[in-house]
Design an enzyme around this catalytic site. Structure first.
Site, PDB file in Angstrom:
ATOM      1  N   CYS A  95       0.848  -1.198   0.000  1.00 46.09           N
ATOM      2  CA  CYS A  95       0.000   0.000   0.000  1.00 46.09           C
ATOM      3  C   CYS A  95       0.887   1.254   0.000  1.00 46.09           C
ATOM      4  CB  CYS A  95      -0.897   0.000   1.243  1.00 46.09           C
ATOM      5  SG  CYS A  95      -1.848   1.520   1.368  1.00 46.09           S
ATOM      6  N   GLU A 125       3.238  -6.018   8.456  1.00 46.99           N
ATOM      7  CA  GLU A 125       3.591  -4.619   8.130  1.00 46.99           C
ATOM      8  C   GLU A 125       4.726  -4.128   9.037  1.00 46.99           C
ATOM      9  OE1 GLU A 125       0.407  -1.590   8.381  1.00 46.99           O
ATOM     10  OE2 GLU A 125       1.943  -0.230   9.146  1.00 46.99           O
ATOM     11  N   THR A 167      -0.030   1.381  10.592  1.00 44.23           N
ATOM     12  CA  THR A 167      -1.173   2.057   9.941  1.00 44.23           C
ATOM     13  C   THR A 167      -2.524   1.684  10.538  1.00 44.23           C
ATOM     14  OG1 THR A 167      -1.266   0.309   8.281  1.00 44.23           O
ATOM     15  CG2 THR A 167      -0.051   2.298   7.682  1.00 44.23           C
ATOM     16  N   SER A 226      -6.681 -10.242  10.989  1.00 43.27           N
ATOM     17  CA  SER A 226      -6.598  -8.867  10.489  1.00 43.27           C
ATOM     18  C   SER A 226      -6.526  -7.894  11.659  1.00 43.27           C
ATOM     19  CB  SER A 226      -7.838  -8.577   9.631  1.00 43.27           C
ATOM     20  OG  SER A 226      -8.093  -7.204   9.601  1.00 43.27           O
TER      21      SER A 226
END
Ligand code: SF4
Length: 285
Positions: A95, A125, A167, A226
């Site tokens: 992203c 991430e 994020t 998630s």
């Protein structure tokens, strides 16, 4: 029964971009690998597998001189180098918001900052981002990690500190951790707080709070692994004890006719089909 569906439920711009580009890429190329789950949603990954993408856990499983997709969460620095040495063509679907953090931390390192990343240590991430942060860095996952982080800052001898976030981290907890750290570091330090929580995450968490306050039950749809979905669950559960977290409609077996108003929210990597299936199920009541 009234159903309130979150306006922000489902794919964020970053996930939509990665998934649609991966779908096109596998159409245009014969042998395509993807390092890790492109996004944290089993249904999305299964669909991409059906289209021909081969998912692997390590770059060692990707044959030389083939093509490999980089997941939306990004990867660590060494992957780019390893792929280059083995003539693996990378299709980088990280992203852009995550890539910006990678670039920012490289600039902070060059500018002699100690980097504090407020994040979940084992999230892909974060594994990617921390690899760009150099030796003088620390991941603060909870308030309990602050003391150890401050000790490391003092040992490093650095006087400039920057605090950034994963994020999809919780906005409230990031504010609490970063303000506490700023207060604890005395005036000898220059402390810069750079809130890198994605605005898509912030807006969704805000909407989640608003919905959870006014309904009798909330259904959150999203991958159990998630990060942003887990945050939505925690936010909702604090305000509404009848909060359900499901990956698909098949996990719903409660009698929802006991509720007058039900909120529905979904994580950033939850496809529209999964949301539609839940709405259809609720309409039965
Ligand atoms: S939540 Fe934000 S950072 Fe994560 S993929 Fe979506 S747009 Fe990118």
């Amino acid at each position: 029964m009234e159903i309130i569906l979150g306006k922000t439920a489902g794919f964020c711009g970053g996930v939509l971009n990665s998934v649609s580009k991966a779908e096109q890429y596998v159409l245009d190329n014969k042998e395509v690998y993807c390092l890790g789950e492109l996004v944290h949603n089993k249904q999305v990954v299964d669909k991409l597998k059906d289209k021909g993408i081969k998912f692997v856990e390590s770059l060692d499983e990707v044959p030389n001189e083939t093509k490999c997709i980089i997941r939306a969460h990004g990867v660590s620095k060494d992957i780019y180098q390893d792929a280059k040495e083995r003539n693996i063509e990378l299709y980088d679907l990280t992203c852009p918001k995550v890539l910006k953090i990678h670039n920012d931390v490289v600039n902070y390192v060059n500018d002699d900052y100690f980097i504090v990343l407020v994040a979940h240590k084992n999230h892909p991430e974060v594994i990617g981002t921390i690899s760009f942060c150099g030796e003088d860095s620390f991941i603060v996952q909870t308030l309990e990690d602050i003391e150890e982080c401050i000790n490391k800052i003092k040992k490093s001898g650095k006087k400039k500190i920057v605090i950034l976030a994963q994020t999809t981290y919780s906005t409230d907890l990031f504010a609490e951790i970063s303000n506490k750290m700023k207060n604890l570091l005395d005036n000898d330090y220059e402390v810069l707080i750079n809130n890198t929580i994605c605005n898509a995450t912030e807006i969704r968490q805000k909407e989640m709070k608003e919905i959870a306050k006014i309904v009798d039950a909330v259904i959150i749809i999203g991958g159990k692994n998630s990060s942003n979905t887990t945050k939505l669950y925690n936010i909702s559960n604090d305000l509404c004890s009848n909060t359900y977290l499901v990956e698909t409609v098949n996990e719903l077996n409660d009698d929802f006719s006991k509720y007058n108003k039900v909120g529905v929210m979904a994580g950033a990597s939850t496809p529209k089909e999964s949301i539609d299936e839940v709405i259809t199920y609720l309409n039965k009541f």
